[in-house]
Design an enzyme around this catalytic site. Structure first.
Site, PDB file in Angstrom:
ATOM      1  N   ARG A 266     -14.146 -14.054  45.590  1.00 40.18           N
ATOM      2  CA  ARG A 266     -14.044 -13.235  47.136  1.00 40.18           C
ATOM      3  C   ARG A 266     -15.492 -11.895  46.937  1.00 40.18           C
ATOM      4  O   ARG A 266     -14.855 -11.045  46.300  1.00 40.18           O
ATOM      5  CB  ARG A 266     -13.101 -12.785  47.241  1.00 40.18           C
ATOM      6  CG  ARG A 266     -12.797 -12.830  48.346  1.00 40.18           C
ATOM      7  CD  ARG A 266     -12.499 -11.238  48.279  1.00 40.18           C
ATOM      8  NE  ARG A 266     -11.710 -10.733  50.319  1.00 40.18           N
ATOM      9  CZ  ARG A 266     -11.335  -9.718  50.288  1.00 40.18           C
ATOM     10  NH1 ARG A 266     -11.548  -8.667  49.788  1.00 40.18           N
ATOM     11  NH2 ARG A 266     -10.622  -9.335  51.337  1.00 40.18           N
ATOM     12  N   ASP A 268     -16.542  -8.791  49.408  1.00 38.10           N
ATOM     13  CA  ASP A 268     -15.260  -8.142  50.206  1.00 38.10           C
ATOM     14  C   ASP A 268     -15.742  -7.053  50.944  1.00 38.10           C
ATOM     15  O   ASP A 268     -17.148  -6.938  50.716  1.00 38.10           O
ATOM     16  CB  ASP A 268     -14.634  -7.005  49.022  1.00 38.10           C
ATOM     17  CG  ASP A 268     -13.862  -5.891  50.381  1.00 38.10           C
ATOM     18  OD1 ASP A 268     -12.805  -6.527  50.351  1.00 38.10           O
ATOM     19  OD2 ASP A 268     -14.444  -4.569  50.365  1.00 38.10           O
ATOM     20  N   GLU A 303     -14.574 -11.785  52.752  1.00 37.95           N
ATOM     21  CA  GLU A 303     -14.152 -11.042  54.138  1.00 37.95           C
ATOM     22  C   GLU A 303     -15.459 -11.196  54.930  1.00 37.95           C
ATOM     23  O   GLU A 303     -15.598  -9.732  54.309  1.00 37.95           O
ATOM     24  CB  GLU A 303     -13.199 -10.527  53.292  1.00 37.95           C
ATOM     25  CG  GLU A 303     -12.632  -9.597  54.228  1.00 37.95           C
ATOM     26  CD  GLU A 303     -12.167  -8.053  54.193  1.00 37.95           C
ATOM     27  OE1 GLU A 303     -10.950  -7.783  54.712  1.00 37.95           O
ATOM     28  OE2 GLU A 303     -12.983  -7.585  53.130  1.00 37.95           O
ATOM     29  N   ASP A 329      -8.739 -13.551  61.791  1.00 45.88           N
ATOM     30  CA  ASP A 329      -8.125 -13.729  63.712  1.00 45.88           C
ATOM     31  C   ASP A 329      -5.827 -14.938  62.791  1.00 45.88           C
ATOM     32  O   ASP A 329      -5.529 -14.762  64.208  1.00 45.88           O
ATOM     33  CB  ASP A 329      -8.725 -15.023  64.102  1.00 45.88           C
ATOM     34  CG  ASP A 329      -9.498 -13.945  65.083  1.00 45.88           C
ATOM     35  OD1 ASP A 329     -10.212 -12.018  64.527  1.00 45.88           O
ATOM     36  OD2 ASP A 329     -10.605 -14.368  64.900  1.00 45.88           O
ATOM     37  N   HIS A 391      -3.350  -8.103  50.673  1.00 45.01           N
ATOM     38  CA  HIS A 391      -3.032  -6.940  50.308  1.00 45.01           C
ATOM     39  C   HIS A 391      -3.056  -5.612  51.741  1.00 45.01           C
ATOM     40  O   HIS A 391      -2.669  -5.259  51.558  1.00 45.01           O
ATOM     41  CB  HIS A 391      -4.212  -6.930  49.362  1.00 45.01           C
ATOM     42  CG  HIS A 391      -5.256  -6.999  49.208  1.00 45.01           C
ATOM     43  ND1 HIS A 391      -6.118  -7.634  49.390  1.00 45.01           N
ATOM     44  CD2 HIS A 391      -6.371  -5.701  50.038  1.00 45.01           C
ATOM     45  CE1 HIS A 391      -7.036  -7.117  49.810  1.00 45.01           C
ATOM     46  NE2 HIS A 391      -7.893  -6.066  49.555  1.00 45.01           N
ATOM     47  N   GLY A 395      -0.462  -4.020  52.770  1.00 46.77           N
ATOM     48  CA  GLY A 395      -0.147  -2.624  51.920  1.00 46.77           C
ATOM     49  C   GLY A 395      -1.450  -1.343  53.127  1.00 46.77           C
ATOM     50  O   GLY A 395      -0.642  -0.032  53.017  1.00 46.77           O
ATOM     51  N   ASN A 396      -1.953  -2.056  53.957  1.00 44.26           N
ATOM     52  CA  ASN A 396      -2.005  -0.746  54.784  1.00 44.26           C
ATOM     53  C   ASN A 396      -0.685  -0.362  56.027  1.00 44.26           C
ATOM     54  O   ASN A 396      -1.586   0.388  56.816  1.00 44.26           O
ATOM     55  CB  ASN A 396      -3.134  -1.494  55.732  1.00 44.26           C
ATOM     56  CG  ASN A 396      -4.639  -1.064  54.860  1.00 44.26           C
ATOM     57  OD1 ASN A 396      -4.696  -0.330  54.572  1.00 44.26           O
ATOM     58  ND2 ASN A 396      -5.525  -2.786  54.619  1.00 44.26           N
TER      59      ASN A 396
END
Length: 596
Positions: A266, A268, A303, A329, A391, A395-396
């Site tokens: 994946r 980033d 991503e 989205d 995550h 996490g943000n």
């Protein structure tokens, strides 16, 4: 699933970057250092002058070098730097590298070749907080639980060596070296091997848009590695117009797929990979991966916050390059349906939330290319990864809250049913399968000015992810550098054994069994031909969608409201829920499958 034998020699490939064990014994060491006139190799404490090999490269062949030896490079000014393509580090990001034998690990499931993309049911996790020990070996013991739920693929957050001993992994500085806080390269191989033995694919996050701030010495001897005048939000942009730089990352992707036998990668934040070449580096990676691993199912996922589809599909919608994109989205629309939050980027989704959710379920992107316009061509839904949590989205947030703590159990269950049975590729975040309530917090291991900068940056970044709850201030936000922040993020596996945990597990088992029995075979039979779904109703809190899967019609009916309501009828076999759509109960979902 097919099998094939794997020759050990496949692990040992000649590459531009990194050390190479030679068939006749010894090893070759290389480094691209165009900013230097001389370079020295320090191997097990002994210095060896390196020869110029042209175009900025230096090389040294050491006949008696053996696996396990430690080495570093010494610059003319006496500065000692690790190998940026080290396969393992002996200490931290400032210490020497270790010479690794790529054939040392003996694979137990060498014939594994993976599964078709349509069979993917993803489970994302962070190695350091997945178990109390936070290691590759400890994670092996939990794989049976994951496989028992029916999940078919685990996705590791980045494991490449980063500064300190704790962090999310997105600030890695040694992309070829598994972080020794998690274990050795062979420990990671043992994890992947064990997963394959349980019928699980293994994907891994790779970060090709920047290097972390701690332990990155490249600019000291190869300033051309970075693109002058171009920045990412996390540091200097990478100069992909330089062939050695390009080779560094192309070889890295192939290294993980070849030597560690990963089933997929994946990529980033690809919107921050700036490449003006005629063939973008991501296209080159995909083409190489598709051609060099024939006979294996290799899956590549992006991503892309900009919501472009070009890398994903060919003109005839065949997945020649990248299989899918993480669909933020979908998450944002579902999150707003569940919580009504409107701060940060949720503000774009607050107006008519169920209509937005319907569009994500039928078209993929609500904002393709970040513009609220129609997709130019229908895109198969399996080109999108749909999720309620990951995550970033947990996490943000200011307090790392999971969705289970932000909405009702009934709402979360309804959205879970939709996410697991819709024809996109579903993904869970670790702990979601048993209703974990512990937060997943952002954590790092920096001190001094760097630690201060990270701490202050987090307080700004969280505004886009729901902002601060009423009654809370930035002083209440956990310090990302405090060791307690990571400790408080570890999964509570005891919760999975509670009655509530077992109920969530049972729901996921049921939904995944339905998906495998009734939906995946249709996707596998006609890959990449699924047209966009048809929205029959998206009014208020009511949703009705039909998707065409070959000669079958998958029907979704959902009432996200708090009062009973009538929805369009569904016909054929009931997959989940009650068949009647007249007076459909609040927070209920029906899936049915019929002949077209």
């Amino acid at each position: 699933m097919t099998t094939e034998s794997v020759r050990p020699s496949e692990n040992r490939q000649t590459t531009a970057w990194g050390p190479e064990l030679l068939a006749e014994g010894g090893a070759r060491f290389r480094l691209w250092a165009p900013g230097e006139d001389t370079l020295t190799l320090r191997l097990d404490g002994k210095d060896h002058e390196m020869a110029k090999a042209g175009e900025g490269w230096f090389e040294a062949v050491i006949p008696d070098a053996k696996p396990g030896a430690t080495y570093a490079f010494v610059l003319p000014d006496g500065k000692v730097v690790p190998d940026p393509a080290a396969r393992a580090l002996a200490e931290d990001v400032h210490g020497p590298a270790v010479l690794v034998d790529p054939d040392a690990y003996q694979w137990q499931h060498a014939g594994w070749t993976g599964m078709p993309w349509a069979e993917t049911i993803l489970y994302e996790f962070h190695v350091g907080t997945f178990t109390p020990e936070g290691t590759f070996r400890a994670a092996i013991d939990k794989l049976a639980d994951i496989a028992d739920t029916g999940i078919t693929a685990v996705e590791l957050m980045p494991v490449s060596h980063f500064g300190g001993t704790r962090g999310w992994g997105y600030d890695g500085v040694y992309p070829y070296a598994p972080h020794n806080a998690y274990g050795s390269p062979d420990d990671l191989k043992a994890f992947i091997d064990a997963a394959h033995g349980l019928g699980l694919m293994v994907y891994m996050d790779v970060v090709y848009n920047h290097f972390g701030p701690d332990g990155n010495y490249l600019s000291a001897y190869a300033p051309d590695f970075f693109r002058e005048g171009k920045k990412t939000p996390w540091g200097a942009a990478i100069a992909y117009n330089k062939q050695p730089v390009r080779d560094f990352f192309v070889e890295n992707a192939l290294y993980w797929l070849r030597e560690f036998r990963l089933d997929g990668l994946r990529f980033d934040a690809i919107d921050m990979i700036f490449d003006d070449a005629e063939t973008h580096v991501l296209i080159e990676i995909a083409r190489r991966a598709r051609s060099e691993f024939e006979g294996r199912h290799i899956h590549l996922v992006t991503e892309d916050p900009e919501n472009h589809i070009e890398l994903r599909r060919s003109d005839d919608n065949e997945a020649l390059l990248y299989d899918a994109d993480w669909n933020d989205d979908y998450h944002h629309a579902a999150h707003v349906v569940a919580t009504g939050e409107k701060n940060g980027y949720y503000g774009k989704f607050i107006d008519k939330p169920v209509e937005n959710f319907a569009r994500a379920l039928t078209e993929g992107y609500i904002y393709p290319g970040q513009k609220p316009v129609e997709m130019s061509e229908p895109v198969p839904m399996e080109a999108f990864v749909g999720f309620l949590q990951n995550h970033d989205q947990i996490g943000n947030r200011a307090f790392g809250d999971r969705l289970i703590t932000l909405t009702s159990k009934e709402m979360l269950e309804a959205l879970t049913v939709v996410t697991m049975l819709a024809p996109h590729i579903p993904m869970l975040f670790m702990g979601e399968e048993y209703g974990e309530t512990r937060p997943f917090l952002f954590f790092t291991d920096y001190d001094g000015e760097l630690g201060k900068a990270v701490r202050e940056g987090r307080r700004t970044d969280m505004d886009n992810f729901g902002g601060l709850p009423d009654g809370k201030s930035v002083e209440d936000v956990a310090d990302p550098n405090a060791i307690e922040t990571m400790e408080n993020t570890r999964l509570d596996w005891a919760k999975s054994e509670t009655d509530e945990g077992q109920k969530w597990r049972a729901l996921y088992r049921e939904l995944i069994a339905i998906r495998k029995r009734a939906i995946i075979p249709l996707l596998v039979a006609a890959p990449n031909t699924l047209s966009a779904g048809t929205v029959l109703m998206a009014e208020g809190r009511l949703l009705a969608i039909d998707w065409q899967l070959g000669d079958r019609r998958l029907q979704l009916r959902a009432n996200f409201g708090d009062v009973a309501a009538d929805l369009p009828p569904a016909t054929g076999e009931t997959l989940y829920g009650t068949h009647s759509t007249q007076g459909m109960a609040p927070l209920s979902v029906l899936f049915a499958l019929d002949r077209a």
